[in-house]
Design a protein around this motif. Structure first.
Motif, mmCIF file in Angstrom:
data_model
loop_
_atom_site.group_PDB
_atom_site.id
_atom_site.type_symbol
_atom_site.label_atom_id
_atom_site.label_comp_id
_atom_site.label_asym_id
_atom_site.label_seq_id
_atom_site.Cartn_x
_atom_site.Cartn_y
_atom_site.Cartn_z
ATOM 1 N N SER A 119 27.903 -13.923 5.831
ATOM 2 C CA SER A 119 26.656 -14.388 5.215
ATOM 3 C C SER A 119 26.803 -15.808 4.689
ATOM 4 N N ASP A 120 28.040 -16.247 4.537
ATOM 5 C CA ASP A 120 28.232 -17.611 4.036
ATOM 6 C C ASP A 120 27.641 -18.644 4.976
ATOM 7 N N ASP A 121 27.548 -18.290 6.241
ATOM 8 C CA ASP A 121 26.971 -19.233 7.192
ATOM 9 C C ASP A 121 25.553 -19.623 6.812
ATOM 10 N N ARG A 122 24.914 -18.780 6.025
ATOM 11 C CA ARG A 122 23.532 -19.056 5.665
ATOM 12 C C ARG A 122 23.426 -19.497 4.206
ATOM 13 N N SER A 126 16.936 -25.347 9.608
ATOM 14 C CA SER A 126 17.888 -25.173 8.514
ATOM 15 C C SER A 126 17.526 -23.981 7.638
ATOM 16 N N ASP A 127 16.276 -23.546 7.745
ATOM 17 C CA ASP A 127 15.882 -22.404 6.928
ATOM 18 C C ASP A 127 16.698 -21.159 7.259
ATOM 19 N N ASP A 128 17.204 -21.105 8.460
ATOM 20 C CA ASP A 128 18.003 -19.937 8.827
ATOM 21 C C ASP A 128 19.211 -19.780 7.919
ATOM 22 N N ARG A 129 19.605 -20.859 7.291
ATOM 23 C CA ARG A 129 20.785 -20.795 6.438
ATOM 24 C C ARG A 129 20.409 -20.854 4.963
ATOM 25 N N GLY A 130 19.214 -20.377 4.649
ATOM 26 C CA GLY A 130 18.677 -20.588 3.310
ATOM 27 C C GLY A 130 19.226 -19.695 2.228
ATOM 28 N N ASP A 131 19.902 -18.626 2.545
ATOM 29 C CA ASP A 131 20.342 -17.723 1.496
ATOM 30 C C ASP A 131 21.658 -17.076 1.882
ATOM 31 N N GLY A 132 22.669 -17.288 1.084
ATOM 32 C CA GLY A 132 23.966 -16.704 1.361
ATOM 33 C C GLY A 132 24.177 -15.372 0.680
ATOM 34 N N TYR A 133 23.245 -14.987 -0.204
ATOM 35 C CA TYR A 133 23.429 -13.793 -1.015
ATOM 36 C C TYR A 133 22.786 -12.557 -0.395
ATOM 37 N N ALA A 134 22.048 -12.758 0.688
ATOM 38 C CA ALA A 134 21.317 -11.647 1.284
ATOM 39 C C ALA A 134 21.064 -11.961 2.747
#
Lengths: 346, 346
Positions: free
Chosen positions: A183-186, B183-191
């Motif tokens: 998930s870090d990729d995002r 870049s939105d595809d990488r908008g959240d690393g927590y979910a």
């Protein structure tokens, strides 16, 4: 009393039970506490501003310490700030704007009025192109100008292979720092990548690198483009990281001590958090570059070197929380949720 | 005076120059201002808590309005909170902890001591499994129990095709809301994904959905697992969104008015922002469910419906800033940087 964070009391229970377990990974606070002296870098007194506000209602002194960004970032504005401090220009100024979940802003409360305080001569006018820096170009330039500086960048890197792999100094993505989940990729929608450079959070895309807006970040107030501000009017972030401001405004530093003297001020009732009544402003008694203070009065700070093994472990532990409080580890952390550890020099 | 945000003065210049341009897209504030009445949803008075603090140093009253989460989220704790309010349990309590860039916490300052205030009978003990919800299961259950409720969910969706495509109500990713960049595809690393549900920011992965920790989020203080707290001790976020707390603690609502009465309080000097001196606590005069107040005293609020066309435009405009201040549009916005617009009912 119920607490959101409790100390890792449960860890003590593990000693007899976990003898056969592999060595337990440490929590982020444990890593910082155990970091060897060699992993801490001194902050030069020429990179520190000491702001003294009027005493609070109880007569207690209020000091706010700002650290300035290193090259290649924002040096035009930072040069202006050093000149403004040397001219004692901020003395008698004020914090005149406090907007909740946004910024506390300070400088000359009469700016843009006939009573505005004249600026010292010789301030630079900095172009918008300086919002974004090309570290590779900077390093290449320094390599020619000063082999020692160039060597400093490359020789102390622990991850030369990674530097090579990613083609650029400090362009190493977070996921390569530790045992991150996929998930870090995002992890960041505002930039292609984020990382740390000489103790600072930065973001990058194919156009270059820039410092990020996080809590306590200090930037330069400005009017609309192409104005970029001089550095006389400054703001500190006191809420949600306003990453949308990245590349739109000059980041020049961060508050490393005393942010509470800004963040706990009453919010201004007028639009944008301005105070209607100037008597509500918080007076600035002085702002001084620490290097101009008597040696005994110079604050001495250190940051955990972001190319150290301790910092690598710290990032990993912030990403994969293992404090006893946590049930789930997020497996990721955005750049503003990995504050660089800073301490008074022991 | 230099400002970080200026009104869109430059837009006026566009009128003569941009006649041949396609219709200009509006900024987020313009979209909210122009949203039709039908796009605003009323917040039920049974979902609002009115907290009254002691007057401030100048004798001004201090009210803080909390909105409670809708089903299926956190209803066990929220039920307890309604009981605590009905019992006037919080009256005489206090804000006893304010930690910078973290939380303001309130309830019984004597909790976990011999002087602790007894809790009312009948409070639920809620399991940790309730930190995460399965909206699909909830909808399926409601479909059986109440066709009307089920219809409410599906019939008012503007994007039934998208619901079908993503296999789940409100699992529609942000990038499908507007003209987002890649870049939105990488908008959240927590979910895995973030979105909005009935006016609330939520995150999801394959295990379910949960409310996110953003600025002003209210959650339930607890000790270590498996304790989840009752809802008597509450905190409000006053800094960087602590997304690492998601799924680790019960989110129950958010402060929708008066957060400055919490965020501008003096920080506690003891560990974790506790006050050493109880005289520094901020007394709570009362907390009441708005529905129990005389009708004339009930605050009336609305939120911009997150399934409305206006909200879709608002998200797109937050992602692609076009206010005159901005040079770069980030092309993304994390879930905590898209606050749901809330207003007093006109």
């Amino acid at each position: 009393m119920r607490k959101i964070f409790l100390s890792a009391a449960l860890l003590a229970l593990c000693a007899p039970l976990c003898a056969q377990e592999p060595a337990r990974k440490r929590s982020a606070p444990e890593i910082v506490k155990a970091a060897p002296a060699a992993d801490w870098s001194t902050i030069a007194p020429d990179d520190l501003l000491v702001m003294t506000l009027s005493p609070d209602a109880a007569g207690q002194p209020r000091h706010v310490i700002l650290q300035l960004l290193p090259p290649p970032f924002s040096q035009g504005w930072i040069g202006n700030m050093r000149k403004l401090a040397a001219a004692h220009w901020w003395d008698g100024g004020a914090i005149y704007r406090v907007q909740d979940n946004w910024v506390a802003q300070f400088g000359d409360p009469d700016e843009d009025t006939p009573k505005a305080k004249p600026l010292p001569a010789g301030l630079a006018t900095v172009p918008e192109s300086e919002y974004v820096s090309d570290i590779d170009l900077y390093v290449a330039r320094e390599k020619v100008r000063s082999p020692a500086v160039w060597q400093k960048f490359y020789a102390k890197q622990a991850w030369q292979a990674k530097v090579k792999r990613y083609g650029s100094l400090e362009r190493i993505p977070l996921k390569d720092l530790g045992e991150l989940t996929d998930s870090d990729d995002r992890g960041d929608g505002y930039a292609r990548e984020t990382g740390f450079y000489e103790g600072w959070p930065i973001a990058s895309n194919s156009e270059g690198f820039w410092p990020t807006h996080c809590y306590a970040t200090v930037g330069v107030g400005r009017n609309n483009s192409p104005d970029t501000g001089t550095g006389a009017e400054l703001y500190a972030v006191i809420g949600t990281p306003p990453r949308q401001l990245d590349r739109n405004i000059a980041v020049v530093g961060r508050v490393i001590e005393g942010i509470e003297h800004l963040s706990s001020l009453p919010r201004g009732p007028a639009p944008m958090g301005m105070y209607n009544d100037k008597s509500k402003n918080t007076p600035i008694l002085s702002i001084r570059l620490a290097s101009t203070l008597p040696p005994a009065d110079q604050p001495r700070f250190q940051y955990l070197a972001t190319d150290s093994a301790s910092f690598k472990d710290y990032v990993e532990a912030r990403v994969n929380r293992r404090d006893s409080f946590y049930i789930y580890a997020a497996g990721s952390a955005d750049i503003c949720n990995i504050p660089v550890p800073i301490r008074r020099a022991p």
